[in-house]
Design a protein around this motif. Structure first.
Motif, PDB file in Angstrom:
ATOM      1  N   PHE A   3       0.843  -1.195   0.000  1.00 19.24           N
ATOM      2  CA  PHE A   3       0.000   0.000   0.000  1.00 19.24           C
ATOM      3  C   PHE A   3       0.883   1.252   0.000  1.00 19.24           C
ATOM      4  CE2 PHE A   3      -2.349  -3.390   2.196  1.00 19.24           C
ATOM      5  CZ  PHE A   3      -3.489  -3.443   1.412  1.00 19.24           C
ATOM      6  N   PHE A   4       0.340   2.311  -0.559  1.00 15.88           N
ATOM      7  CA  PHE A   4       1.021   3.598  -0.600  1.00 15.88           C
ATOM      8  C   PHE A   4       2.414   3.498  -1.250  1.00 15.88           C
ATOM      9  CE2 PHE A   4      -1.871   3.690   3.025  1.00 15.88           C
ATOM     10  CZ  PHE A   4      -2.648   4.801   2.705  1.00 15.88           C
ATOM     11  N   ILE A   5       2.425   2.908  -2.433  1.00 14.39           N
ATOM     12  CA  ILE A   5       3.664   2.835  -3.204  1.00 14.39           C
ATOM     13  C   ILE A   5       3.746   4.091  -4.070  1.00 14.39           C
ATOM     14  CG2 ILE A   5       4.958   1.519  -4.929  1.00 14.39           C
ATOM     15  CD1 ILE A   5       4.725   0.157  -2.236  1.00 14.39           C
ATOM     16  N   ASP A   6       4.614   5.004  -3.704  1.00 13.77           N
ATOM     17  CA  ASP A   6       4.790   6.254  -4.437  1.00 13.77           C
ATOM     18  C   ASP A   6       5.960   6.106  -5.407  1.00 13.77           C
ATOM     19  OD1 ASP A   6       2.711   7.477  -3.140  1.00 13.77           O
ATOM     20  OD2 ASP A   6       3.974   8.301  -1.544  1.00 13.77           O
ATOM     21  N   VAL A   7       5.632   6.055  -6.687  1.00 12.06           N
ATOM     22  CA  VAL A   7       6.643   5.939  -7.740  1.00 12.06           C
ATOM     23  C   VAL A   7       6.932   7.356  -8.246  1.00 12.06           C
ATOM     24  CG1 VAL A   7       7.217   4.931  -9.971  1.00 12.06           C
ATOM     25  CG2 VAL A   7       5.770   3.671  -8.354  1.00 12.06           C
ATOM     26  N   GLY A   8       8.133   7.835  -8.021  1.00 14.71           N
ATOM     27  CA  GLY A   8       8.470   9.216  -8.358  1.00 14.71           C
ATOM     28  C   GLY A   8       9.649   9.328  -9.292  1.00 14.71           C
ATOM     29  N   CYS A   9       9.697  10.435 -10.029  1.00 12.40           N
ATOM     30  CA  CYS A   9      10.815  10.735 -10.916  1.00 12.40           C
ATOM     31  C   CYS A   9      10.801  12.223 -11.245  1.00 12.40           C
ATOM     32  CB  CYS A   9      10.745   9.902 -12.203  1.00 12.40           C
ATOM     33  SG  CYS A   9       9.327  10.304 -13.228  1.00 12.40           S
ATOM     34  N   TYR A  10      11.930  12.710 -11.716  1.00 15.63           N
ATOM     35  CA  TYR A  10      12.042  14.101 -12.139  1.00 15.63           C
ATOM     36  C   TYR A  10      11.778  14.197 -13.642  1.00 15.63           C
ATOM     37  CZ  TYR A  10      13.979  15.382  -7.610  1.00 15.63           C
ATOM     38  OH  TYR A  10      14.142  15.616  -6.264  1.00 15.63           O
ATOM     39  N   VAL A  11      10.928  15.143 -14.009  1.00 15.86           N
ATOM     40  CA  VAL A  11      10.534  15.342 -15.404  1.00 15.86           C
ATOM     41  C   VAL A  11      10.727  16.807 -15.751  1.00 15.86           C
ATOM     42  CG1 VAL A  11       8.687  15.075 -17.109  1.00 15.86           C
ATOM     43  CG2 VAL A  11       8.828  13.500 -15.173  1.00 15.86           C
ATOM     44  N   SER A  12      11.179  17.065 -16.975  1.00 20.74           N
ATOM     45  CA  SER A  12      11.362  18.440 -17.420  1.00 20.74           C
ATOM     46  C   SER A  12      10.022  19.172 -17.447  1.00 20.74           C
ATOM     47  CB  SER A  12      12.002  18.467 -18.809  1.00 20.74           C
ATOM     48  OG  SER A  12      12.001  19.780 -19.334  1.00 20.74           O
ATOM     49  N   THR A  13      10.067  20.459 -17.149  1.00 21.45           N
ATOM     50  CA  THR A  13       8.849  21.269 -17.180  1.00 21.45           C
ATOM     51  C   THR A  13       8.400  21.578 -18.604  1.00 21.45           C
ATOM     52  OG1 THR A  13      10.230  23.247 -16.946  1.00 21.45           O
ATOM     53  CG2 THR A  13       9.269  22.324 -14.938  1.00 21.45           C
ATOM     54  N   GLY A  14       9.131  21.093 -19.598  1.00 20.11           N
ATOM     55  CA  GLY A  14       8.708  21.300 -20.980  1.00 20.11           C
ATOM     56  C   GLY A  14       7.491  20.490 -21.355  1.00 20.11           C
ATOM     57  N   ALA A  67       4.136  23.444 -13.663  1.00 24.12           N
ATOM     58  CA  ALA A  67       5.160  23.786 -12.679  1.00 24.12           C
ATOM     59  C   ALA A  67       5.439  25.277 -12.714  1.00 24.12           C
ATOM     60  CB  ALA A  67       6.440  22.999 -12.969  1.00 24.12           C
ATOM     61  N   GLU A  68       6.250  25.723 -11.771  1.00 27.27           N
ATOM     62  CA  GLU A  68       6.644  27.127 -11.752  1.00 27.27           C
ATOM     63  C   GLU A  68       7.418  27.476 -13.020  1.00 27.27           C
ATOM     64  OE1 GLU A  68       5.798  29.351  -9.593  1.00 27.27           O
ATOM     65  OE2 GLU A  68       4.727  27.978  -8.269  1.00 27.27           O
ATOM     66  N   ASP A 121       9.916  29.395 -13.551  1.00 25.92           N
ATOM     67  CA  ASP A 121      11.379  29.457 -13.440  1.00 25.92           C
ATOM     68  C   ASP A 121      12.019  28.086 -13.211  1.00 25.92           C
ATOM     69  OD1 ASP A 121      11.202  32.191 -13.750  1.00 25.92           O
ATOM     70  OD2 ASP A 121      11.110  32.568 -11.580  1.00 25.92           O
ATOM     71  N   GLU A 122      11.224  27.087 -12.911  1.00 25.11           N
ATOM     72  CA  GLU A 122      11.760  25.765 -12.632  1.00 25.11           C
ATOM     73  C   GLU A 122      12.130  25.040 -13.926  1.00 25.11           C
ATOM     74  OE1 GLU A 122      12.421  24.514  -9.689  1.00 25.11           O
ATOM     75  OE2 GLU A 122      11.680  26.277  -8.617  1.00 25.11           O
ATOM     76  N   LYS A 123      13.214  24.275 -13.860  1.00 24.03           N
ATOM     77  CA  LYS A 123      13.641  23.479 -15.014  1.00 24.03           C
ATOM     78  C   LYS A 123      13.061  22.067 -14.984  1.00 24.03           C
ATOM     79  CE  LYS A 123      16.361  26.643 -16.781  1.00 24.03           C
ATOM     80  NZ  LYS A 123      16.056  27.271 -18.093  1.00 24.03           N
ATOM     81  N   VAL A 124      12.909  21.508 -13.787  1.00 26.24           N
ATOM     82  CA  VAL A 124      12.365  20.163 -13.647  1.00 26.24           C
ATOM     83  C   VAL A 124      11.259  20.169 -12.606  1.00 26.24           C
ATOM     84  CG1 VAL A 124      14.467  18.964 -14.360  1.00 26.24           C
ATOM     85  CG2 VAL A 124      14.133  19.550 -11.958  1.00 26.24           C
ATOM     86  N   GLN A 125      10.409  19.167 -12.682  1.00 30.49           N
ATOM     87  CA  GLN A 125       9.330  18.973 -11.726  1.00 30.49           C
ATOM     88  C   GLN A 125       9.357  17.530 -11.239  1.00 30.49           C
ATOM     89  OE1 GLN A 125       5.489  19.281 -13.706  1.00 30.49           O
ATOM     90  NE2 GLN A 125       6.448  18.829 -15.667  1.00 30.49           N
ATOM     91  N   TYR A 126       8.896  17.330 -10.018  1.00 27.43           N
ATOM     92  CA  TYR A 126       8.876  15.979  -9.459  1.00 27.43           C
ATOM     93  C   TYR A 126       7.476  15.410  -9.627  1.00 27.43           C
ATOM     94  CZ  TYR A 126      10.151  12.101  -6.416  1.00 27.43           C
ATOM     95  OH  TYR A 126      10.437  10.850  -5.917  1.00 27.43           O
ATOM     96  N   PHE A 127       7.402  14.307 -10.333  1.00 24.74           N
ATOM     97  CA  PHE A 127       6.117  13.672 -10.635  1.00 24.74           C
ATOM     98  C   PHE A 127       6.011  12.382  -9.830  1.00 24.74           C
ATOM     99  CE2 PHE A 127       4.037  10.383 -13.333  1.00 24.74           C
ATOM    100  CZ  PHE A 127       2.737  10.837 -13.193  1.00 24.74           C
ATOM    101  N   VAL A 128       4.889  12.227  -9.098  1.00 22.88           N
ATOM    102  CA  VAL A 128       4.664  11.059  -8.248  1.00 22.88           C
ATOM    103  C   VAL A 128       3.355  10.401  -8.650  1.00 22.88           C
ATOM    104  CG1 VAL A 128       4.322  10.209  -5.915  1.00 22.88           C
ATOM    105  CG2 VAL A 128       5.915  12.075  -6.322  1.00 22.88           C
ATOM    106  N   SER A 129       3.383   9.080  -8.742  1.00 19.52           N
ATOM    107  CA  SER A 129       2.191   8.291  -9.018  1.00 19.52           C
ATOM    108  C   SER A 129       2.046   7.257  -7.906  1.00 19.52           C
ATOM    109  CB  SER A 129       2.310   7.599 -10.381  1.00 19.52           C
ATOM    110  OG  SER A 129       1.094   7.008 -10.757  1.00 19.52           O
TER     111      SER A 129
END
Length: 385
Positions: free
Chosen positions: A84-95, A103-104, A106-114
């Motif tokens: 339960f509560f398996i958070d799969v995360g990675c950094y993805v470009s804001t493009g 995302a903001e 000014d930010e270059k990357v965003q953290y995406f969690v599923s």
């Protein structure tokens, strides 16, 4: 008279035999057992997480900036342990925008969690809506799952090529290329198998698919049947090489919003020309005086036909940087001699200096069609033939 030591011993024995002390011992034992069970559960959970099978992929290999697609995640729990509560995360470009979350600026990357809840031997497939904003090459490598104060990393590669944005009025760009030059020669035309101008006698060297068997069965000359062949008409073929200049003029600086806007507009024109030429079955080439993926001082694709050629050029466009590393004239001289005379030229640049102008006049005298698309600050582009 009892000694103090014996009195303390009797007191301790009475305390041990009391209900309160036994309750404390029971609570302590329960806490220790709970702690051991918790540690064991964490180890089992970590073991099960390390066994998770996870993969992801985009619905398209490449799209134009502004297009939408989907990202699909597939996760499988091959163990008997519920997770339960398996958070799969990675950094993805804001493009790229995922599920409408921006995302903001000014930010270059965003953290995406599923987040997932996995029962034993359960597979879950989940899709996310992706909207592309910036031309680029996006590669997702690993995902991380946090457990027991440590991260478990799973390799899950996925790649996406975001091509230059599509031109809103592609016909206005392509229509001008159909008039490249005034001296059209036979080499710019090909036999169209769908345009039959009539019939003629079969001649040695004609392909077998040109034989008209029905007409041959009806033809009689001197009591003998003759092979008849279709006489195909010609249709135009769009053979073109796009030369793009990344050298910033004096009134612009590299990486300024105005320079980036004009370069992106030029790449959009180039992408429209490449895709249309490939659709018409013509030969297409591309050259630019900016660094390529392999570190070369310029990018050059010699003219070739086919959708695979167009796809490789579009992939290359998605990875191009903004800085120029060689003069446009040197790029032009280096590659123009390697092309055949049946290929027209389209130049996309900020300005045309006298040296380039003389080369264009020379090409026109040789019968080559040349169109210049000037990236203008006010009109976005100006065409000159």
């Amino acid at each position: 008279m009892q000694s103090p030591v014996s009195k303390l011993g009797e007191l301790f024995v009475s305390l041990v035999k009391s209900d309160f002390f036994q309750a404390l011992l029971l609570i302590a034992a329960a806490l220790v057992l709970a702690w051991l069970i918790y540690k064991l559960a964490l180890k089992i959970r970590r073991y099960a997480i390390e066994k998770i099978a996870y993969k992801r992929f985009f619905s398209e290999e490449g799209v134009h900036a502004g297009d939408t697609l989907t990202l699909t995640e597939v996760i499988y729990n091959p163990t008997i342990v519920p997770l339960f509560f398996i958070d799969v995360g990675c950094y993805v470009s804001t493009g790229i925008e995922i599920d409408g979350v921006t995302a903001e600026r000014d930010e270059k990357v965003q953290y995406f969690v599923s987040r997932f809840h996995l029962m034993p031997f359960t597979k879950i497939t989940r899709t996310h809506d992706i909207k592309t904003h910036i031309r680029n090459y996006y590669r997702l490598d690993e995902v991380e799952i946090y457990t027991n104060k440590r991260f478990v990393y799973i390799s899950a590669p996925a790649e996406l090529y975001v091509y230059p944005a599509a031109v809103s009025d592609k016909n206005s760009v392509v229509a001008r290329l159909n008039y490249l030059g005034n001296e059209l020669t036979r080499s710019r035309y090909i036999k169209d198998p769908f345009m039959i101008a009539g019939l003629r006698n079969y001649m040695p060297g004609d392909p077998m698919n040109s034989i008209n068997f029905k007409a041959s069965a009806r033809s009689l000359r001197n009591g003998m049947r003759e092979l008849m062949a279709n006489n195909y008409d010609f249709s135009s073929q769009m053979n073109v090489t796009v030369y793009m200049d990344f050298d910033a003029p004096q009134f612009l600086r590299i990486e300024t919003p105005e320079y980036v806007r004009l370069i992106e507009a030029g790449l959009s024109y180039a992408a429209a020309i490449v895709t249309e030429a490939a659709r018409q079955g013509g030969k297409i080439g591309f050259a630019a005086n900016t660094k390529g993926k392999n570190g070369a001082l310029c990018v050059y694709f010699p003219p070739a036909a086919g959708s695979a050629q167009a796809k490789e050029i579009l992939k290359c466009m998605s990875e191009l940087n903004y800085a120029s590393v060689m003069s446009f004239t040197a790029l032009f001289d280096q590659n123009i001699k390697r092309e055949k005379y049946d290929t027209d030229i389209c130049v996309i640049n900020f300005y045309t200096d006298p040296e380039l102008e003389s080369r264009i006049r020379q090409l026109k005298r040789l019968g080559r069609g040349v169109t210049v698309i000037t990236l203008d600050r006010h009109n976005a582009s100006r065409f000159r033939e």
